[in-house]
Design a protein around this motif. Sequence first.
Motif, PDB file in Angstrom:
ATOM      1  N   UNK A  27      55.896  47.949-111.116  1.00 31.93           N
ATOM      2  CA  UNK A  27      56.232  48.273-112.507  1.00 31.93           C
ATOM      3  C   UNK A  27      55.394  49.438-113.022  1.00 31.93           C
ATOM      4  N   UNK A  28      54.118  49.482-112.642  1.00 29.27           N
ATOM      5  CA  UNK A  28      53.254  50.598-113.044  1.00 29.27           C
ATOM      6  C   UNK A  28      53.818  51.903-112.471  1.00 29.27           C
ATOM      7  N   UNK A  29      54.233  51.859-111.210  1.00 31.04           N
ATOM      8  CA  UNK A  29      54.824  53.050-110.592  1.00 31.04           C
ATOM      9  C   UNK A  29      56.104  53.464-111.313  1.00 31.04           C
ATOM     10  N   UNK A  30      56.783  52.500-111.942  1.00 29.88           N
ATOM     11  CA  UNK A  30      58.010  52.778-112.686  1.00 29.88           C
ATOM     12  C   UNK A  30      57.772  53.143-114.141  1.00 29.88           C
ATOM     13  N   UNK A  31      56.507  53.226-114.550  1.00 32.62           N
ATOM     14  CA  UNK A  31      56.194  53.708-115.880  1.00 32.62           C
ATOM     15  C   UNK A  31      55.884  52.676-116.940  1.00 32.62           C
ATOM     16  N   UNK A  32      55.823  51.380-116.601  1.00 31.99           N
ATOM     17  CA  UNK A  32      55.460  50.379-117.612  1.00 31.99           C
ATOM     18  C   UNK A  32      53.954  50.389-117.838  1.00 31.99           C
ATOM     19  N   UNK A  33      53.543  50.054-119.050  1.00 27.45           N
ATOM     20  CA  UNK A  33      52.121  50.054-119.396  1.00 27.45           C
ATOM     21  C   UNK A  33      51.434  48.797-118.862  1.00 27.45           C
ATOM     22  N   UNK A  34      50.122  48.903-118.686  1.00 31.03           N
ATOM     23  CA  UNK A  34      49.346  47.751-118.235  1.00 31.03           C
ATOM     24  C   UNK A  34      49.454  46.583-119.205  1.00 31.03           C
ATOM     25  N   UNK A  35      49.527  46.871-120.494  1.00 33.42           N
ATOM     26  CA  UNK A  35      49.617  45.799-121.489  1.00 33.42           C
ATOM     27  C   UNK A  35      50.858  44.941-121.262  1.00 33.42           C
ATOM     28  N   UNK A  36      51.941  45.566-120.866  1.00 30.31           N
ATOM     29  CA  UNK A  36      53.178  44.825-120.621  1.00 30.31           C
ATOM     30  C   UNK A  36      53.103  44.013-119.326  1.00 30.31           C
ATOM     31  N   UNK A  37      52.140  44.318-118.478  1.00 27.67           N
ATOM     32  CA  UNK A  37      52.073  43.706-117.155  1.00 27.67           C
ATOM     33  C   UNK A  37      51.031  42.603-117.023  1.00 27.67           C
ATOM     34  N   UNK A  38      49.984  42.658-117.835  1.00 26.36           N
ATOM     35  CA  UNK A  38      48.825  41.825-117.544  1.00 26.36           C
ATOM     36  C   UNK A  38      48.473  40.816-118.631  1.00 26.36           C
ATOM     37  N   UNK A  39      49.347  40.556-119.560  1.00 28.84           N
ATOM     38  CA  UNK A  39      49.016  39.600-120.623  1.00 28.84           C
ATOM     39  C   UNK A  39      48.822  38.205-120.041  1.00 28.84           C
ATOM     40  N   UNK A  40      47.955  37.426-120.696  1.00 23.22           N
ATOM     41  CA  UNK A  40      47.701  36.066-120.210  1.00 23.22           C
ATOM     42  C   UNK A  40      48.957  35.204-120.334  1.00 23.22           C
ATOM     43  N   UNK A  41      49.782  35.466-121.343  1.00 19.53           N
ATOM     44  CA  UNK A  41      51.027  34.720-121.490  1.00 19.53           C
ATOM     45  C   UNK A  41      51.969  34.978-120.334  1.00 19.53           C
ATOM     46  N   UNK A  42      52.061  36.236-119.911  1.00 21.63           N
ATOM     47  CA  UNK A  42      52.922  36.584-118.775  1.00 21.63           C
ATOM     48  C   UNK A  42      52.419  35.929-117.495  1.00 21.63           C
ATOM     49  N   UNK A  43      51.102  35.904-117.312  1.00 18.01           N
ATOM     50  CA  UNK A  43      50.524  35.263-116.130  1.00 18.01           C
ATOM     51  C   UNK A  43      50.833  33.761-116.130  1.00 18.01           C
ATOM     52  N   UNK A  44      50.683  33.132-117.263  1.00 15.85           N
ATOM     53  CA  UNK A  44      50.982  31.708-117.390  1.00 15.85           C
ATOM     54  C   UNK A  44      52.464  31.432-117.103  1.00 15.85           C
ATOM     55  N   UNK A  45      53.341  32.293-117.627  1.00 22.48           N
ATOM     56  CA  UNK A  45      54.782  32.136-117.375  1.00 22.48           C
ATOM     57  C   UNK A  45      55.098  32.280-115.889  1.00 22.48           C
ATOM     58  N   UNK A  46      54.455  33.250-115.213  1.00 22.56           N
ATOM     59  CA  UNK A  46      54.686  33.423-113.773  1.00 22.56           C
ATOM     60  C   UNK A  46      54.234  32.183-113.004  1.00 22.56           C
ATOM     61  N   UNK A  47      53.062  31.656-113.368  1.00 22.76           N
ATOM     62  CA  UNK A  47      52.556  30.467-112.680  1.00 22.76           C
ATOM     63  C   UNK A  47      53.509  29.288-112.866  1.00 22.76           C
TER      64      UNK A  47
END
Length: 172
Positions: A27-47
Motif C-alpha cells: 500500500x505504501x508503494x501504491x501511495x497510501x499514507x502510513x497513518x492509513x496503514x498503521x492505526x491500532x484499530x486497523x491492526x486489531x481488525x486484522x487480528x
Amino acid sequence: MTHLRAANVGDVDRITDLHTLARAAYYRAGGLSDAALTSSGALSDRREGWMRAVRRDDRTVLCAEGGGELVGVLSMGPPYEADVDATAVGQLYQIHVRPGLWGQGVGSDLHAAFVKFLRDASLSAGVLEAWERNSRAQVFYARHGWKPDGYHRPGPGDVNYVRMRLNLDVAV
C-alpha cells in the motif's frame, strides 16, 4: 526450503504481524499514507479477521515457514461475490509473503497450494482481488495464469480492487 502447514489459533499474532508488514509495503508503494496503514484499530481488525478465518470451517489458512519463522500465509475458501459460482470456483483471499523474501519462491509455493486446493475440491477455477496499484501482485498472478475478469470494487485510497480469474486448464 519452505514448509506449509495448517494455521491454528496460536499462529494468529504472527500471521497478523506478517500481514501488517506485507500490506504496509504494497500500500505504501501504491501511495497510501502510513497513518492509513498503521492505526491500532486497523491492526486489531486484522487480528480479529485472521482469528475468524482460522476458526471457520469453510476457510483454509496455511502458514509457510522457513528457517524457523513464519515467511508467508495463504487464505482461501468459497467466493465472496454472489456472481461467482461456488460449485465451480474457489477464492484466493490472501497471499502474503514477508517483505525481504519476495521473489524467493514463497509466494509460488503458496500459489501452488491454492491450485492444489482447487483440484482437491474438484473446482475448475479460482478468483482473487488485487488492489489496482499493487502492480507487483498483479504481475505475480499474471505469471501464474490469472487474468482480470472485468469486475472491480472500491478499495483504499479511492483505488479499486480488480478481480482476477484463473482457469485450471491454464494454471502454472
